[in-house]
Enzyme design. Structure first.
Site, PDB file in Angstrom:
ATOM      1  N   HIS A 132       0.866  -1.186   0.000  1.00  0.00           N
ATOM      2  CA  HIS A 132       0.000   0.000   0.000  1.00  0.00           C
ATOM      3  C   HIS A 132       0.895   1.227   0.000  1.00  0.00           C
ATOM      4  CE1 HIS A 132      -3.657   2.364   0.892  1.00  0.00           C
ATOM      5  NE2 HIS A 132      -2.808   3.151   1.556  1.00  0.00           N
ATOM      6  N   CYS A 133       0.793   2.027  -1.034  1.00  0.00           N
ATOM      7  CA  CYS A 133       1.667   3.189  -1.202  1.00  0.00           C
ATOM      8  C   CYS A 133       0.896   4.461  -0.859  1.00  0.00           C
ATOM      9  CB  CYS A 133       2.197   3.264  -2.633  1.00  0.00           C
ATOM     10  SG  CYS A 133       3.357   4.623  -2.894  1.00  0.00           S
TER      11      CYS A 133
END
Length: 489
Positions: free
Chosen positions: A194-195
């Protein structure tokens, strides 16, 4: 109306019965007026949607806006203060190349941030119940104490045993390489990480755009930093270093931002280049799931054994379609059809609502009495007497109209013989009563088509009559004759 027709029935004047607004056939038209809801409005994950579900992002988007502002501000200062001087002193190709890199970076960033990363749909209640039933059968727990379902299931991929974990949130066994994102609360296929910088998960459907974004951003950062430095050096040769810094303060700001960001961006690009060449994900590399050596026991079953093939599979393969129909419409509940009446007309069925006006109550009570009068002639049930009609809880013909709870009449099981005339005489008022009552013929209420024989007294009687003592016998005979014809039909 004659004076003899006054009395308690004065308040119950008849009006035309309108069933247009409460007809069950018009309920679909009313439902069409209600705007249908789309699936993204009731999406169970922690996502935000824009443009009617076309844009899908994570709920935490603050860092994404910071990324967008940094790119726009740095590039804008470069094009405004550095490119005019560089285009004259060096070559006009510098702003052209910078513009191409800028638009490519923005395009890949928006494509990564606004797309579905590969969210897996959650199991429906029926699918979850069927899966739990299969787990119970496999474990042999048909009854007795509760045993939670196993968290893993083993499958074999290219000779390597891979464990599939059960997700208690989505109620599914996650496919290989899938994982549940705790921030978005979704299971993502080929989950990488998850960026927060792009404001979305990075998975199977947007990983290539994420890689192209960080790779092109590395080139853009190096490009801006190199030519900003060139701009300051050329100016310092003419007016000195300090004067060059005073003449172009924007260049100093750009150089500082690019210098501190280029290391992390270039390092991230190199790391994902390594992952693509070995066909791994960030999640698998951090956990140490696979070994790069083919001969070991935990070798990577997803690698093609060739760096070029792995890169082509990750960057040039077809994009899988989205598994969630986020812009689809929610299927409305199928309306239940009306219960069949089995040939028995249910008068006043559409009027049995809680909020009724006084006129509807009067009309229904009169219909109830007429139906009770006709029932003994069509069914083998005991007839109602005038005392029973005027008993407690029952409305008589001469009493004020009250609210009645109507129920559907019981359909006749067979056609019995007609009762004697005394059955109808119990319903009609006695001849020695002092006050004449108002009667409504059985045909006053709406009748189904082809139920009455043309020419019968019931078919032509459409008005209310005040019956005297002399006309009651004729009405009695006409009613019996009409009911006989009705039963024959």
């Amino acid at each position: 109306m004659p004076p003899g027709g006054g009395g308690p029935m004065t308040d119950c004047e008849y009006s035309q019965i309108s069933t247009h607004s409460s007809s069950p056939m018009e309920s679909p038209h009313k439902k069409r007026k209600i705007a249908a809801r789309r699936k993204w409005e009731v999406f169970p994950g922690r996502n935000k949607f824009f443009c009617n579900g076309r844009i899908m992002m994570a709920r935490q988007t603050g860092v994404f806006y910071l990324t967008l502002v940094l790119i726009l501000a740095t590039s804008g200062l470069f094009f405004a203060f550095d490119c005019p001087y560089l285009a004259v002193r060096i070559t006009p190709a510098i702003p052209v190349v910078g513009g191409i890199l800028f638009f490519f970076v923005i395009g890949t960033l928006l494509r990564t941030s606004f797309s579905d990363p590969g969210v897996l749909p959650r199991a429906t209640p029926d699918e979850a119940a069927d899966l739990e039933r299969q787990i119970d059968i496999a474990n042999g727990t048909s009854s007795g104490g509760y045993r939670p379902p196993p968290r893993t299931k083993e499958v074999i991929i290219n000779g390597q045993t891979v464990k599939l974990k059960y997700c208690f949130t989505c109620k599914i066994f996650r496919p290989p390489r899938a994982s549940h994102c705790s921030l978005c609360d979704n299971c993502v296929e080929r989950f990488d990480h998850h960026c927060p910088w792009v404001g979305n998960c990075v998975g199977k459907r947007n990983y290539r755009f994420f890689y192209m974004f960080i790779l092109s951003l590395s080139f853009l950062t190096v490009f801006i930093f190199a030519f900003v430095t060139t701009h300051v050096i050329l100016r310092s040769q003419q007016t000195g270093f300090l004067n060059a810094l005073k003449d172009s303060p924007a260049s100093v700001l750009e150089a500082v931002v690019c210098f501190f960001s280029v290391w992390s961006i270039v390092g991230l690009s190199g790391f994902h280049t390594y992952l693509i060449s070995s066909n791994q994900t960030t999640n698998e590399d951090i956990k140490g799931s696979w070994s790069n050596k083919r001969g070991k026991e935990n070798y990577n079953p997803y690698s093609y054994g060739n760096i070029f093939t792995n890169c082509c599979a990750a960057l040039c393969g077809p994009i899988s379609p989205s598994l969630i129909d986020r812009r689809g419409y929610i299927q409305p509940d199928t309306p239940q059809p009306a219960a069949p009446s089995n040939g028995v007309t249910m008068y006043g069925a559409t009027q049995s609502q809680s909020n009724m006006c006084d006129q509807d109550q009067c009309i229904q009570s009169t219909k109830f009495v007429l139906q009770a009068a006709a029932t003994p002639l069509l069914q083998s049930e005991p007839s109602l007497t005038s005392d029973e009609l005027h008993g407690p809880g029952k409305a008589g013909l001469g009493t004020p109209c009250t609210s009645l709870t109507l129920g559907p009449p019981t359909p006749p099981s067979s056609m019995p013989n007609l009762a004697s005339e005394a059955a109808l005489a119990d319903v009609l008022p006695l001849k020695d009563e002092q006050v004449a009552h108002q009667f409504l013929t059985p045909d006053e209420a709406p009748s189904p088509p082809r139920r009455l024989v043309p020419g019968s007294p019931l078919a032509h009687s459409r008005t209310m009559h005040t019956l005297g003592l002399a006309s009651q016998d004729s009405l009695h005979e006409d009613s019996v004759r009409g009911l006989v014809k009705l039963s024959s039909v």
